[in-house]
Write an enzyme that holds these catalytic residues in place. Structure first.
Site, PDB file in Angstrom:
ATOM      1  N   GLY A  69      16.399  27.756 -44.642  1.00  0.00           N
ATOM      2  CA  GLY A  69      17.497  27.338 -45.513  1.00  0.00           C
ATOM      3  C   GLY A  69      17.648  28.269 -46.710  1.00  0.00           C
ATOM      4  O   GLY A  69      18.768  28.587 -47.131  1.00  0.00           O
ATOM      5  N   ASN A 153      18.610  17.026 -52.471  1.00  0.00           N
ATOM      6  CA  ASN A 153      17.256  16.848 -51.955  1.00  0.00           C
ATOM      7  C   ASN A 153      16.395  15.931 -52.810  1.00  0.00           C
ATOM      8  O   ASN A 153      15.396  15.419 -52.332  1.00  0.00           O
ATOM      9  CB  ASN A 153      16.563  18.209 -51.802  1.00  0.00           C
ATOM     10  N   THR A 239      14.326  41.895 -35.501  1.00  0.00           N
ATOM     11  CA  THR A 239      14.204  41.296 -34.165  1.00  0.00           C
ATOM     12  C   THR A 239      14.294  39.774 -34.295  1.00  0.00           C
ATOM     13  O   THR A 239      13.618  39.173 -35.133  1.00  0.00           O
ATOM     14  CB  THR A 239      12.864  41.706 -33.526  1.00  0.00           C
ATOM     15  N   CYS A 327       9.562  22.148 -53.971  1.00  0.00           N
ATOM     16  CA  CYS A 327       9.472  23.455 -54.648  1.00  0.00           C
ATOM     17  C   CYS A 327       8.941  23.297 -56.066  1.00  0.00           C
ATOM     18  O   CYS A 327       8.367  24.209 -56.627  1.00  0.00           O
ATOM     19  CB  CYS A 327      10.840  24.120 -54.745  1.00  0.00           C
TER      20      CYS A 327
HETATM   21  N1  PLP Z   1      18.324  23.613 -49.740  1.00  0.00           N
HETATM   22  C1  PLP Z   1      17.886  22.343 -49.859  1.00  0.00           C
HETATM   23  C2  PLP Z   1      18.837  21.276 -50.311  1.00  0.00           C
HETATM   24  C3  PLP Z   1      16.560  22.028 -49.562  1.00  0.00           C
HETATM   25  O1  PLP Z   1      16.132  20.769 -49.706  1.00  0.00           O
HETATM   26  C4  PLP Z   1      15.693  23.079 -49.135  1.00  0.00           C
HETATM   27  C5  PLP Z   1      14.264  22.802 -48.863  1.00  0.00           C
HETATM   28  O2  PLP Z   1      13.685  21.891 -49.403  1.00  0.00           O
HETATM   29  C6  PLP Z   1      16.210  24.364 -49.007  1.00  0.00           C
HETATM   30  C7  PLP Z   1      17.531  24.601 -49.321  1.00  0.00           C
HETATM   31  C8  PLP Z   1      15.351  25.507 -48.548  1.00  0.00           C
HETATM   32  O3  PLP Z   1      15.129  25.459 -47.162  1.00  0.00           O
HETATM   33  P1  PLP Z   1      13.839  26.214 -46.531  1.00  0.00           P
HETATM   34  O4  PLP Z   1      12.644  25.385 -46.894  1.00  0.00           O
HETATM   35  O5  PLP Z   1      14.106  26.227 -45.059  1.00  0.00           O
HETATM   36  O6  PLP Z   1      13.801  27.578 -47.096  1.00  0.00           O
END
Ligand code: PLP
Length: 388
Positions: A69, A153, A239, A327
Site C-alpha cells: 500500500g 485506519n 522483476t 506505524c
Molecule cells: N494506507 C493505509 C490507510 C493503511 O492503513 C496502510 C497500512 O497500515 C497503508 C496505507 C500502507 O500499506 P502497506 O502496509 O502495505 O505498506
C-alpha cells in the site's frame, strides 16, 4: 488469544497460500523470459492482473502491482503530480485530507520539500468526514491532484468518495483514493466510485505483506518512481513478484465475493461490541463516525487512562489490539488523526482501536468487551490508588 488488530495486518488465507505455491516452486520462472517456464509465470501474472481488474471493474492494463500500500500511495501521489506538472508547469499544488495515512501525507510533504509543490490540507469534522464543499473551495486552477482516503485506519470513518471524486472530476483534477483499509469491506468498483487512481495492500486482506496494487486510469500519466527494465508497462520496474500478485488477486477475489454478506454480519457485531463497551465503560468516547465507518473497526478513547497501559492489560487478558496506527505504535505523541478531529491531545493519548477479521465471532467480542471493562478499571485504579 482474541486477535482484534486486523487493521494492522491479517494472516495469509489457506486458499491464498495454495494459489501462490506453484509460483514459488514448479512455475518459478521470470515472467520476462521467453521459454516455457517464463511463459507459465507470465500467464500466472496475467491471470492475477485480470482477477484484480474484474474486482475493480477496470482494464487489466490499468493495474500495476507494487510492493504494498505504501508504494501504491507513493506512486499515485508523486507519480501523478510530477507527470502533470511536467506537462503543465503551472500545476504545482496537491490537496490531501488532514487524516491521511503517512504513505500519502509524507509523499505530499516530499513534493513540497523537494519539488516546490504547495500542499493544501483539508480539515475534517468531529467524526472525521471531509466536506464536499470544502473540497470544492480548495481545488484551484493549479491543483495537480486530490488524494483522499476511502476509509481511515485509526477511526474507521468512511468518506463519501463518489461525491468527493465527482467534484474533482467536474473541476478536471485527477482523484486518488487510498483504499487500503476499505478493500475487502466496501465496494471497489472504480467506475462507480469515479476515481482515477486507487491503492490496495494485500496483507490487510489475507495475502502476504509486501504485496499491493495501484489502479490508475488508462489515460492518466504517471512518472515512475522505480526505474529499470520497464516492467508493469514502464510504471514500476523490477522483476515482478508473481506469487505475490497471484496471492493478492486471489485474496481480493475471495474477499469481494464474500463482501456484502461479511460486511453486514461484521457491522452488526461491531455495533453490539460498541454498545457493550460504552455500557461497561460509560466514560468511553467512541471515535469516528457512528455509522459511516468500516464494519471492522471500533475505536475509543478511555479518558483517565493511558492507551498503552490499557493495551498491556488487555493483552494480559488475552485480547490483542492497538492504540491506533501500527506505524505509530510505541510513539508517545498523540495521534494526528485524533487531534484533527478536535480531540484534545491528552484524551487522544488514551486511544485504543479494535479491528476485526472477517472470521470474528460474537463470543470473541463479548469476551473482549468484558476484558475492556476490566482493563480500564485496573488502569484507573493504578492511576489513582484508593487510600487503604
Ligand atoms: N494506507 C493505509 C490507510 C493503511 O492503513 C496502510 C497500512 O497500515 C497503508 C496505507 C500502507 O500499506 P502497506 O502496509 O502495505 O505498506
Amino acid at each position: 488469544m482474541i486477535f482484534l488488530d486486523a487493521a494492522a495486518t491479517t494472516p495469509v488465507r489457506r486458499e491464498v497460500l495454495e494459489a501462490m505455491w506453484p509460483y514459488l516452486s514448479g512455475e518459478f520462472g521470470n515472467p520476462s523470459s521467453h521459454h516455457t517456464l517464463g511463459e507459465a509465470a507470465a500467464a500466472g501474472l496475467a491471470d492475477a492482473r485480470a482477477g484484480v481488474a474484474e474486482v475493480l471493474n477496470c482494464r487489466p492494463g490499468e493495474v500495476t502491482f507494487t510492493s504494498g500500500g505504501t508504494e501504491a500511495d507513493n506512486l499515485a501521489v508523486k507519480g501523478i503530480a510530477l507527470a502533470r506538472r511536467a506537462a503543465d508547469p503551472g500545476l504545482n499544488r496537491v490537496v490531501i485530507s488532514a487524516i491521511e495515512h503517512p504513505a500519502v501525507e509524507e509523499s505530499a510533504k516530499y513534493l513540497e520539500r523537494v519539488h516546490g509543490f504547495v500542499v493544501d490540507v483539508l480539515p475534517v469534522d468531529g467524526d472525521g468526514l471531509v466536506s464536499v464543499d470544502v473540497l470544492r473551495s480548495a481545488i484551484r486552477p493549479e491543483t495537480a491532484l486530490v488524494s483522499i482516503m476511502y476509509a481511515n485506519n485509526e477511526i474507521g470513518t468512511v468518506q463519501p468518495i463518489a461525491s468527493l471524486a465527482a467534484v474533482a472530476r467536474e473541476l478536471r483534477v485527477p482523484f486518488h483514493t487510498d483504499a487500503v483499509q476499505a478493500a475487502g469491506w466496501l465496494p471497489l468498483d472504480v467506475k462507480a466510485l469515479g476515481v482515477d487512481a486507487l491503492s490496495i495492500s494485500g496483507h490487510k486482506l489475507g495475502a502476504p505483506k509486501g504485496t499491493g496494487v495501484l489502479f490508475s486510469k488508462g489515460r492518466l500519466r504517471l512518472e515512475p518512481l522505480v526505474h529499470g527494465g520497464g516492467q508493469e508497462r514502464g510504471k514500476r520496474s523490477g522483476t515482478e513478484n508473481v506469487a505475490g500478485a497471484v496471492a493478492l488477486s486471489t485474496a481480493l477475489r475471495l474477499a469481494s465475493a464474500e463482501q456484502p454478506e461479511q460486511a453486514a454480519r461484521v457491522s452488526a457485531l461491531r455495533d453490539r461490541f460498541i454498545e457493550r463497551v460504552l455500557a461497561g465503560v460509560p466514560a468511553a468516547l467512541l471515535t469516528g463516525h457512528r455509522s459511516h465507518r468500516l464494519p471492522s473497526v471500533a475505536s475509543f478513547c478511555f479518558p483517565g487512562t493511558s492507551g498503552e497501559s490499557v493495551l498491556l492489560e488487555l493483552e494480559r487478558l488475552g485480547v490483542v489490539c492497538s492504540s491506533g496506527s501500527a506505524c505509530a505504535a510505541g510513539s508517545d505523541a498523540p495521534s494526528p488523526v485524533l487531534v484533527a478531529l478536535g480531540i484534545d491531545p491528552g484524551t487522544a493519548q488514551t486511544a485504543v482501536r479494535f479491528s476485526f477479521t472477517s472470521t470474528v465471532t460474537d463470543v470473541d467480542l463479548e469476551q473482549a468487551a468484558a476484558a475492556v471493562e476490566t482493563a480500564v478499571g485496573r488502569v484507573r485504579n493504578l492511576a489513582s490508588p484508593q487510600p487503604s
